[in-house]
Design an enzyme around this catalytic site. Structure first.
Site, PDB file in Angstrom:
ATOM      1  CG  ASN A  80     -44.410  -2.870   3.740  1.00 30.64           C
ATOM      2  OD1 ASN A  80     -44.909  -2.000   3.009  1.00 30.64           O
ATOM      3  ND2 ASN A  80     -43.147  -3.253   3.604  1.00 30.64           N
ATOM      4  CE  LYS A  86     -38.461  -6.261 -15.329  1.00 28.84           C
ATOM      5  NZ  LYS A  86     -37.565  -6.261 -14.141  1.00 28.84           N
ATOM      6  CB  SER A 126     -51.813  -2.347  -4.673  1.00 31.11           C
ATOM      7  OG  SER A 126     -51.842  -1.722  -5.931  1.00 31.11           O
ATOM      8  CB  ALA A 177     -49.587 -13.108 -10.272  1.00 36.80           C
ATOM      9  CE1 TYR A 178     -47.887  -5.901  -6.014  1.00 38.46           C
ATOM     10  CE2 TYR A 178     -49.520  -4.540  -7.128  1.00 38.46           C
ATOM     11  CZ  TYR A 178     -48.601  -4.716  -6.109  1.00 38.46           C
ATOM     12  OH  TYR A 178     -48.397  -3.722  -5.174  1.00 38.46           O
ATOM     13  CB  VAL A 180     -55.097 -12.440  -8.539  1.00 40.82           C
ATOM     14  CG1 VAL A 180     -55.752 -13.546  -7.721  1.00 40.82           C
ATOM     15  CG2 VAL A 180     -55.754 -12.324  -9.910  1.00 40.82           C
ATOM     16  CE  LYS A 182     -49.942  -5.862  -2.866  1.00 40.03           C
ATOM     17  NZ  LYS A 182     -49.308  -5.864  -1.553  1.00 40.03           N
ATOM     18  CB  VAL A 213     -44.607   4.741  -2.986  1.00 37.14           C
ATOM     19  CG1 VAL A 213     -43.527   5.250  -2.044  1.00 37.14           C
ATOM     20  CG2 VAL A 213     -45.990   5.000  -2.406  1.00 37.14           C
ATOM     21  NE  ARG A 214     -39.877  10.307  -5.361  1.00 34.88           N
ATOM     22  CZ  ARG A 214     -40.851  11.167  -5.102  1.00 34.88           C
ATOM     23  NH1 ARG A 214     -41.874  11.298  -5.927  1.00 34.88           N
ATOM     24  NH2 ARG A 214     -40.818  11.913  -4.011  1.00 34.88           N
TER      25      ARG A 214
END
Ligand code: NAP
Length: 257
Positions: A80, A86, A126, A177-178, A180, A182, A213-214
């Site tokens: 997880n 950023k 994601s 990058a996030y 890629v 995932k 999700v919060r």
């Protein structure tokens, strides 16, 4: 020896990981809630009434200590832990991949020999990892049924190199990058599922999008509570032996890669 199933959850000190640990414990699973921050992790585990073990997924010696701690066997591994940084440059690309892809891969590789018959591996991915963010040529490479873990590692490394040289756009990569990380995590789930299909332990490997999700990552305006976000990961962690493998799910339904 306890007859309970044992689950390792990474990044369980807060957010979706904390909720996954809580829901698994409520299903009578013995949970090892791991966190890179010892104090926060211990406090969270105390609140949950579960075990804690420190784990930074980017540090090989930390993974090794965890493997030693759970050497008697693991039934469920929930990868997880994740970050969303950023900005976008080679440093961000490398650091994001190090946690979201290499972290999950290295923890899985190390714990795989310890996973018992009927084991389950869940990759918390994601919807951002849908292949639609890549050029058709790259999509084809990620979807290649003959793609190996070595080939996937090479693809991931080439993304970082292309960001470094400023050519990632023309090579068909998104400026995220996030995303890629995932995409690569999803591909890893598929490759592992294929590889484990002939393993007598009947291990099922799936990827899941928890929705928006919060949490610290999702922000206060997200549409789901952590409790809702954890439901499908927990469902995948507890799949029966005829459950799916190599899939990508949201709300217990298959979604597009
Ligand atoms: P979060 O509240 O930011 O929690 C992330 C967790 O990952 C924290 O426990 C964090 O630990 C841990 N972590 C980060 N780097 C780590 C490392 N190197 N070693 C060990 N643990 C590390 O985010 P979240 O929303 O719960 O995210 C959980 C997962 O869901 C992530 O994989 C994320 O990509 C995925 N996801 C979230 C959403 C969303 O809307 N929230 C949507 C889709 C997918 P620290 O407390 O030490 O930082």
């Amino acid at each position: 020896m306890s007859s309970k199933k044992l689950a390792v959850v990474t990044g369980a000190n807060r957010g979706i990981g904390y909720e996954i640990a809580r829901q698994l414990a409520a299903e009578a699973v013995e949970v090892v809630a791991t966190s890179r921050n010892r104090d926060e992790g211990e406090a969270a585990a105390r609140k949950l009434g579960v075990r804690h073990f420190p784990l930074d997924v980017t540090r090989p010696e930390s993974i090794e200590s965890l493997a030693e701690h759970v050497r008697d066997g693991v039934d469920i591994l929930v990868n997880n832990a994740g970050i969303s940084m950023k900005g976008f440059d080679a440093h961000v690309a490398r650091a994001t991949l190090a946690t979201n892809f290499w972290g999950a891969k290295n923890v899985t590789d190390r714990l795989l020999p310890l996973i018992r018959k009927g084991g389950r591996i869940v990759m918390v991915s994601s919807g951002m990892g849908e292949l639609s963010s890549l050029s058709p040529a790259l999509r084809g490479r990620f979807l290649d049924p003959l793609l190996t873990e070595g080939g996937l590692a090479e693809l991931v490394e080439s993304f970082v190199r292309d960001v470094e040289s400023g050519t990632h756009g023309e090579k068909g990569w998104p400026s995220s990058a996030y995303r890629v990380s995932k995409v690569a995590l999803n591909a890893l789930a598929r490759i592992l599922a294929r590889r484990l299909a002939s393993d007598p332990r009947g291990i099922l490997v799936n990827a899941v999008c928890p929705g928006w999700v919060r949490t610290n990552m999702g922000g206060p305006g997200a549409s789901r509570s952590p409790e809702e976000g954890a439901r499908t990961p927990v469902w995948l962690a507890l799949l029966p032996s005829d459950g799916p493998t190599g899939g990508f799910f949201r709300d217990r339904r298959t979604i597009d890669w």
